[in-house]
Motif scaffolding. Structure first.
Motif, PDB file in Angstrom:
ATOM      1  N   THR A  37       1.742  -1.482  16.285  1.00 39.04           N
ATOM      2  CA  THR A  37       1.372  -2.761  16.903  1.00 39.04           C
ATOM      3  C   THR A  37       2.578  -3.702  16.980  1.00 39.04           C
ATOM      4  OG1 THR A  37       0.672  -3.544  14.720  1.00 39.04           O
ATOM      5  CG2 THR A  37      -1.039  -2.659  16.148  1.00 39.04           C
ATOM      6  N   THR A  38       3.778  -3.139  16.796  1.00 39.75           N
ATOM      7  CA  THR A  38       4.969  -3.983  16.862  1.00 39.75           C
ATOM      8  C   THR A  38       5.332  -4.300  18.312  1.00 39.75           C
ATOM      9  OG1 THR A  38       6.460  -2.075  16.873  1.00 39.75           O
ATOM     10  CG2 THR A  38       5.889  -2.996  14.721  1.00 39.75           C
ATOM     11  N   VAL A  39       6.120  -5.341  18.495  1.00 36.57           N
ATOM     12  CA  VAL A  39       6.532  -5.756  19.842  1.00 36.57           C
ATOM     13  C   VAL A  39       7.466  -4.723  20.462  1.00 36.57           C
ATOM     14  CG1 VAL A  39       7.691  -7.578  21.168  1.00 36.57           C
ATOM     15  CG2 VAL A  39       6.288  -8.169  19.183  1.00 36.57           C
ATOM     16  N   THR A  40       8.302  -4.103  19.616  1.00 37.53           N
ATOM     17  CA  THR A  40       9.280  -3.145  20.136  1.00 37.53           C
ATOM     18  C   THR A  40       8.652  -1.805  20.519  1.00 37.53           C
ATOM     19  OG1 THR A  40       9.803  -2.727  17.821  1.00 37.53           O
ATOM     20  CG2 THR A  40      11.372  -4.058  19.067  1.00 37.53           C
ATOM     21  N   ASN A  41       7.567  -1.401  19.839  1.00 37.80           N
ATOM     22  CA  ASN A  41       6.921  -0.112  20.124  1.00 37.80           C
ATOM     23  C   ASN A  41       5.399  -0.266  20.237  1.00 37.80           C
ATOM     24  OD1 ASN A  41       9.193   1.942  19.919  1.00 37.80           O
ATOM     25  ND2 ASN A  41       9.423   0.850  17.992  1.00 37.80           N
ATOM     26  N   PRO A  42       4.916  -1.055  21.194  1.00 40.17           N
ATOM     27  CA  PRO A  42       3.469  -1.286  21.271  1.00 40.17           C
ATOM     28  C   PRO A  42       2.698  -0.024  21.627  1.00 40.17           C
ATOM     29  CG  PRO A  42       4.574  -2.193  23.198  1.00 40.17           C
ATOM     30  CD  PRO A  42       5.655  -1.724  22.259  1.00 40.17           C
ATOM     31  N   CYS A  43       1.622   0.231  20.891  1.00 39.87           N
ATOM     32  CA  CYS A  43       0.706   1.357  21.168  1.00 39.87           C
ATOM     33  C   CYS A  43       1.359   2.718  20.987  1.00 39.87           C
ATOM     34  CB  CYS A  43       0.107   1.254  22.574  1.00 39.87           C
ATOM     35  SG  CYS A  43      -0.837  -0.241  22.806  1.00 39.87           S
ATOM     36  N   ARG A  44       2.514   2.793  20.313  1.00 38.50           N
ATOM     37  CA  ARG A  44       3.172   4.077  20.090  1.00 38.50           C
ATOM     38  C   ARG A  44       2.563   4.743  18.855  1.00 38.50           C
ATOM     39  NH1 ARG A  44       9.700   4.903  19.270  1.00 38.50           N
ATOM     40  NH2 ARG A  44       9.758   7.131  19.758  1.00 38.50           N
ATOM     41  N   LEU A  45       2.239   6.038  18.966  1.00 40.21           N
ATOM     42  CA  LEU A  45       1.631   6.761  17.841  1.00 40.21           C
ATOM     43  C   LEU A  45       2.682   7.172  16.822  1.00 40.21           C
ATOM     44  CD1 LEU A  45      -0.843   9.111  19.731  1.00 40.21           C
ATOM     45  CD2 LEU A  45      -1.440   7.106  18.387  1.00 40.21           C
ATOM     46  N   PHE A  46       2.313   7.143  15.552  1.00 38.14           N
ATOM     47  CA  PHE A  46       3.217   7.636  14.514  1.00 38.14           C
ATOM     48  C   PHE A  46       2.436   8.272  13.380  1.00 38.14           C
ATOM     49  CE2 PHE A  46       2.593   4.232  11.367  1.00 38.14           C
ATOM     50  CZ  PHE A  46       2.134   3.181  12.155  1.00 38.14           C
ATOM     51  N   HIS A  47       3.068   9.238  12.715  1.00 42.54           N
ATOM     52  CA  HIS A  47       2.520   9.861  11.514  1.00 42.54           C
ATOM     53  C   HIS A  47       3.041   9.084  10.321  1.00 42.54           C
ATOM     54  CE1 HIS A  47       0.941  13.668  13.214  1.00 42.54           C
ATOM     55  NE2 HIS A  47       1.808  13.396  14.170  1.00 42.54           N
ATOM     56  N   CYS A  48       2.152   8.816   9.370  1.00 43.14           N
ATOM     57  CA  CYS A  48       2.601   8.094   8.193  1.00 43.14           C
ATOM     58  C   CYS A  48       1.747   8.462   6.991  1.00 43.14           C
ATOM     59  CB  CYS A  48       2.547   6.588   8.438  1.00 43.14           C
ATOM     60  SG  CYS A  48       0.871   5.978   8.637  1.00 43.14           S
ATOM     61  N   CYS A  49       2.168   7.990   5.828  1.00 36.70           N
ATOM     62  CA  CYS A  49       1.423   8.156   4.588  1.00 36.70           C
ATOM     63  C   CYS A  49       0.487   6.961   4.437  1.00 36.70           C
ATOM     64  CB  CYS A  49       2.409   8.212   3.423  1.00 36.70           C
ATOM     65  SG  CYS A  49       1.582   8.285   1.821  1.00 36.70           S
ATOM     66  N   PRO A  50      -0.747   7.172   3.980  1.00 38.28           N
ATOM     67  CA  PRO A  50      -1.652   6.037   3.794  1.00 38.28           C
ATOM     68  C   PRO A  50      -1.149   5.015   2.777  1.00 38.28           C
ATOM     69  CG  PRO A  50      -2.755   8.136   3.232  1.00 38.28           C
ATOM     70  CD  PRO A  50      -1.378   8.479   3.707  1.00 38.28           C
TER      71      PRO A  50
END
Ligand SMILES: [Zn+2]
Length: 82
Positions: A37-50
Protein backbone atom coordinates in the motif's frame (compact mmCIF):
# COMPACT_ATOMS: atom_id res chain seq x y z
CA UNK A 1 22.72 -50.94 -18.53
CA UNK A 2 24.03 -47.61 -17.27
CA UNK A 3 21.98 -44.85 -15.66
CA UNK A 4 24.88 -42.38 -15.37
CA UNK A 5 23.97 -40.19 -18.36
CA UNK A 6 24.56 -36.57 -17.34
CA UNK A 7 21.37 -35.42 -19.05
CA UNK A 8 19.26 -37.25 -16.47
CA UNK A 9 20.68 -35.34 -13.53
CA UNK A 10 18.05 -33.27 -11.71
CA UNK A 11 19.16 -29.76 -10.81
CA UNK A 12 17.69 -28.57 -7.50
CA UNK A 13 20.03 -25.60 -7.18
CA UNK A 14 17.22 -23.05 -7.50
CA UNK A 15 15.76 -23.91 -4.10
CA UNK A 16 19.13 -24.36 -2.38
CA UNK A 17 20.24 -20.81 -3.21
CA UNK A 18 16.95 -19.26 -2.15
CA UNK A 19 15.65 -17.83 -5.40
CA UNK A 20 12.14 -18.25 -6.70
CA UNK A 21 8.99 -17.96 -4.65
CA UNK A 22 9.89 -18.17 -0.94
CA UNK A 23 7.83 -20.79 0.93
CA UNK A 24 9.18 -20.14 4.38
CA UNK A 25 10.80 -17.39 6.45
CA UNK A 26 14.17 -17.98 8.13
CA UNK A 27 12.33 -17.92 11.50
CA UNK A 28 10.41 -21.05 10.42
CA UNK A 29 7.05 -19.42 9.73
CA UNK A 30 5.37 -20.07 6.37
CA UNK A 31 5.30 -17.15 3.94
CA UNK A 32 2.12 -15.22 3.19
CA UNK A 33 1.20 -12.96 0.27
CA UNK A 34 0.23 -9.35 0.87
CA UNK A 35 -0.51 -6.31 -1.26
CA UNK A 36 1.68 -3.27 -0.92
CA UNK A 37 0.00 0.00 0.00
CA UNK A 38 3.04 2.26 -0.34
CA UNK A 39 3.09 5.22 -2.73
CA UNK A 40 6.11 3.84 -4.59
CA UNK A 41 4.63 0.34 -5.16
CA UNK A 42 0.83 0.60 -4.96
CA UNK A 43 -1.08 -2.71 -5.21
CA UNK A 44 2.16 -4.67 -5.81
CA UNK A 45 2.09 -8.23 -4.42
CA UNK A 46 4.83 -9.46 -2.11
CA UNK A 47 5.68 -12.55 -0.07
CA UNK A 48 6.44 -11.88 3.56
CA UNK A 49 6.56 -13.35 7.05
CA UNK A 50 3.52 -12.66 9.26
CA UNK A 51 5.93 -11.48 11.97
CA UNK A 52 7.85 -9.11 9.70
CA UNK A 53 7.52 -5.33 9.46
CA UNK A 54 9.10 -2.39 7.65
CA UNK A 55 11.47 -1.84 10.56
CA UNK A 56 12.44 -5.51 10.98
CA UNK A 57 14.14 -6.95 7.89
CA UNK A 58 15.24 -10.16 9.64
CA UNK A 59 11.98 -11.69 8.41
CA UNK A 60 11.13 -12.63 4.87
CA UNK A 61 10.25 -9.98 2.30
CA UNK A 62 10.25 -10.52 -1.46
CA UNK A 63 8.28 -9.01 -4.33
CA UNK A 64 6.11 -11.68 -5.96
CA UNK A 65 6.82 -10.54 -9.52
CA UNK A 66 10.58 -10.77 -8.87
CA UNK A 67 10.11 -14.29 -7.44
CA UNK A 68 8.26 -15.34 -10.58
CA UNK A 69 11.07 -13.96 -12.72
CA UNK A 70 13.67 -15.93 -10.71
CA UNK A 71 11.73 -19.17 -11.21
CA UNK A 72 11.54 -18.65 -14.97
CA UNK A 73 15.27 -17.86 -15.09
CA UNK A 74 16.12 -21.07 -13.21
CA UNK A 75 14.05 -23.17 -15.59
CA UNK A 76 15.95 -21.70 -18.53
CA UNK A 77 19.35 -22.37 -16.93
CA UNK A 78 18.44 -26.01 -16.21
CA UNK A 79 17.14 -26.40 -19.76
CA UNK A 80 20.46 -25.23 -21.25
CA UNK A 81 22.42 -27.80 -19.21
CA UNK A 82 20.39 -30.70 -20.56
ZN1 LIG B 1 9.79 -14.65 10.03
Amino acid sequence: MSLSASGLKVDVRSHAKGTGIPRRCRCGEGSIVRTSTTVTNPCRLFHCCPFGSKENNFHLFKWTDESMFDEVEDIEIVGDKI
